[in-house]
Design a protein around this motif. Structure first.
Motif, short mmCIF file in Angstrom:
data_model
loop_
_atom_site.label_atom_id
_atom_site.label_comp_id
_atom_site.label_asym_id
_atom_site.label_seq_id
_atom_site.Cartn_x
_atom_site.Cartn_y
_atom_site.Cartn_z
N ALA A 361 97.39 -6.36 115.05
CA ALA A 361 96.46 -5.31 115.46
C ALA A 361 96.63 -4.97 116.93
O ALA A 361 96.60 -3.80 117.33
N GLN A 362 96.83 -5.98 117.78
CA GLN A 362 97.02 -5.73 119.20
C GLN A 362 98.31 -4.97 119.46
O GLN A 362 98.36 -4.08 120.31
N GLN A 363 99.38 -5.30 118.74
CA GLN A 363 100.65 -4.62 118.96
C GLN A 363 100.59 -3.17 118.52
O GLN A 363 101.15 -2.29 119.19
N LEU A 364 99.90 -2.90 117.42
CA LEU A 364 99.80 -1.53 116.92
C LEU A 364 98.68 -0.75 117.59
O LEU A 364 98.58 0.46 117.40
N GLY A 365 97.81 -1.44 118.33
CA GLY A 365 96.71 -0.75 119.00
C GLY A 365 95.62 -0.30 118.05
O GLY A 365 95.00 0.74 118.27
N ILE A 366 95.38 -1.05 116.98
CA ILE A 366 94.36 -0.70 116.00
C ILE A 366 93.46 -1.91 115.78
O ILE A 366 93.70 -2.98 116.31
N SER A 367 92.42 -1.71 115.00
CA SER A 367 91.48 -2.80 114.71
C SER A 367 92.07 -3.76 113.69
O SER A 367 92.85 -3.37 112.81
N ARG A 368 91.68 -5.04 113.81
CA ARG A 368 92.11 -6.02 112.83
C ARG A 368 91.57 -5.69 111.45
O ARG A 368 92.19 -6.02 110.44
N HIS A 369 90.40 -5.03 111.40
CA HIS A 369 89.84 -4.65 110.09
C HIS A 369 90.77 -3.68 109.36
O HIS A 369 90.91 -3.75 108.13
N VAL A 370 91.40 -2.75 110.11
CA VAL A 370 92.34 -1.81 109.48
C VAL A 370 93.56 -2.56 108.98
O VAL A 370 94.06 -2.32 107.88
N VAL A 371 94.06 -3.51 109.80
CA VAL A 371 95.22 -4.31 109.37
C VAL A 371 94.89 -5.06 108.10
O VAL A 371 95.67 -5.07 107.13
N ARG A 372 93.73 -5.71 108.08
CA ARG A 372 93.36 -6.50 106.90
C ARG A 372 93.20 -5.61 105.66
O ARG A 372 93.65 -5.96 104.57
N ALA A 373 92.55 -4.43 105.83
CA ALA A 373 92.33 -3.56 104.68
C ALA A 373 93.66 -3.11 104.07
O ALA A 373 93.82 -3.06 102.85
N ARG A 374 94.63 -2.80 104.92
CA ARG A 374 95.93 -2.36 104.39
C ARG A 374 96.67 -3.52 103.73
O ARG A 374 97.32 -3.34 102.69
N LEU A 375 96.59 -4.71 104.32
CA LEU A 375 97.25 -5.86 103.72
C LEU A 375 96.65 -6.21 102.37
O LEU A 375 97.36 -6.62 101.45
N VAL A 376 95.33 -6.05 102.25
CA VAL A 376 94.69 -6.28 100.95
C VAL A 376 95.17 -5.25 99.94
O VAL A 376 95.47 -5.56 98.79
N ARG A 377 95.25 -3.98 100.39
CA ARG A 377 95.70 -2.93 99.48
C ARG A 377 97.15 -3.15 99.05
O ARG A 377 97.54 -2.82 97.93
N LEU A 378 97.95 -3.72 99.96
CA LEU A 378 99.35 -4.00 99.63
C LEU A 378 99.53 -5.33 98.92
O LEU A 378 100.65 -5.78 98.74
N GLN A 379 98.41 -5.98 98.56
CA GLN A 379 98.42 -7.23 97.82
C GLN A 379 99.09 -8.35 98.61
O GLN A 379 99.63 -9.30 98.04
N GLN A 380 99.04 -8.27 99.93
CA GLN A 380 99.53 -9.34 100.77
C GLN A 380 98.44 -10.37 101.05
O GLN A 380 98.74 -11.50 101.39
N LEU A 381 97.19 -9.96 100.95
CA LEU A 381 96.05 -10.84 101.14
C LEU A 381 95.10 -10.67 99.97
O LEU A 381 95.03 -9.59 99.37
N ALA A 382 94.36 -11.73 99.66
CA ALA A 382 93.35 -11.64 98.63
C ALA A 382 92.07 -11.07 99.24
O ALA A 382 91.70 -11.44 100.34
#
Length: 408
Positions: A361-382
């Motif tokens: 999130a820090q490298q992309l300049g976005i919130s960790r919540h956005v990172v987590r939501a996309r990873l969940v959608r991509l089935q990388q996280l439960a």
């Protein structure tokens, strides 16, 4: 017998302070100031959007000091610092023994800001349950401390700040729609410092005066070369970086005239210019990544990203260049695959940062919540996990490359 709410003495309103001219020198900042002057006398909720370091709290304080509530408290709280288990105690206060560790009576921030302004920084970090309770409190204008049935007045104006896309979080069900519309009557966008160059030198002179007085130094001034060096810098850390540069310069330099080399900033001619790898102009990574997703687009991705374009870039090699990654992906993909490109960029950064959501999130300049939501959608996280990284024994398979370990 009807109960009445306790009242507070009404202080005599003070005249509004003079506008800090150093804040609104650039034409874009002056346009923002005109909007602030229009909305300040009202009680409308204001959502201040911008990256970290763009002085969102300073704008909130200016709105308060030019409003009709200026004689009453301005309370600034960071919602990202709240523990989820204690967020109610922070906002509403508590009585003695209300929960384990509650010693004595303590007013909450809503009660403290009565008749004044409550500034909620990083409001996107509020849990959904706390959001539901907050909107009801704002509608009723009263609060009740934890462990008490007494209703206390809480007439507050809400100013909120975020570096996230709240509209997208509403669509994802991560932020309540009613609270979003309550705090977003007026939206103010804080531009990065590089986009308002007319503010750079006035801000620098302001910080010089401020720190010279604090350090008991004689007044210093900028040379012409130092001014050119300040204007040529990109300022990725925004106003906060500029303040730190001035502070460091005054501590380490000698003399009353600051030279260009005293700033210890890279000269424009020393900055390496990387030729573009394609005729596609290099986009703003943050703006591109925050672009709203197409609602009708369904993307299916393999977890190992083996079939993605641009997969020839080794995340374990030299430091990754996000601009080069995105340009290569855009060169390979068509416009219809924009979301796939963005997902690939996220996964590349995630792999490069050793599967740490915070660093990604820090490298992309976005919130960790956005990172987590996309990873969940991509089935990388439960879904439903609250940890920064899902690396426990029950975590879903990540299909890691050989000889790679997951670190937080």
């Amino acid at each position: 017998m009807t109960s009445t709410l306790p009242t507070w003495p009404i202080p005599t309103p003070e005249p509004p302070p003079e506008t800090p001219g150093w804040l609104f020198e650039d034409p874009a900042s002056r346009a923002l100031h005109e909007i602030i002057e229009q909305i300040a006398p009202s009680d409308a909720g204001v959502l201040i959007e911008g990256d970290s370091g763009t002085e969102k709290e300073l704008v909130a304080r200016h709105i308060h000091t030019t409003s009709l509530r200026r004689a009453y408290p301005f309370v600034a709280v960071n919602c990202g610092a709240f523990s989820e288990s204690l967020v109610d105690a922070e906002l509403y206060g508590h009585e003695n023994g209300a929960f384990a560790g509650a010693f004595g009576s303590q007013p909450g921030w809503l009660e403290t800001a009565h008749r004044g302004t409550l500034f909620l920084d990083e409001i996107e970090a509020l849990p959904l349950q706390a959001q539901a309770k907050l909107i009801r409190t704002l509608q009723e204008g009263t609060v009740s401390r934890l462990g008490s049935r007494q209703r206390l007045p809480a007439d507050v104006r809400i100013l909120a700040a975020t570096h996230d896309d709240l509209a997208q979080r509403v669509q994802q069900g991560l932020f309540r729609k009613d609270l979003y519309y309550h705090v977003n009557v007026v939206s103010l966008v804080m531009l990065p410092l590089q986009s308002r160059p007319g503010d750079i030198l006035p801000l620098a002179r302001h910080f010089i005066r401020q720190y010279c007085k604090r350090l008991h130094y004689a007044p210093a001034e900028l040379s012409a070369g130092a001014e050119r060096r300040l204007l040529a810098h990109s300022w990725p850390g925004h106003v906060r970086e500029l303040e730190n540069v001035i502070y460091r310069t005054l501590l380490l330099s000698r003399g009353l005239r600051i030279q260009a080399d005293d700033l210890r900033l890279p000269a424009a001619s020393d900055t390496p210019v990387t030729p573009p790898v394609s005729p596609v102009p290099s986009p703003d990574i943050k703006a591109t990544y925050r672009a709203q997703e197409k609602p009708d687009t369904e993307i299916s991705l393999a977890r190992d990203t083996a079939t993605f374009p641009g997969n020839d870039i080794d995340p374990a090699g030299s430091p990754i260049s996000l601009e080069q990654v995105l340009e290569q992906l855009c060169q390979t993909c068509s416009h219809d695959l924009e979301q796939r490109v963005l997902d690939t960029l996220l996964l590349k950064a995630w792999h490069h940062n050793h599967y740490s959501q915070v660093q990604t999130a820090q490298q992309l300049g976005i919130s960790r919540h956005v990172v987590r939501a996309r990873l969940v959608r991509l089935q990388q996280l439960a879904p439903g996990r609250n940890r920064l990284t899902d690396t426990g024994p029950d975590a879903p398979p990540l299909h890691l490359p050989p000889d790679r370990t997951v670190t937080s």
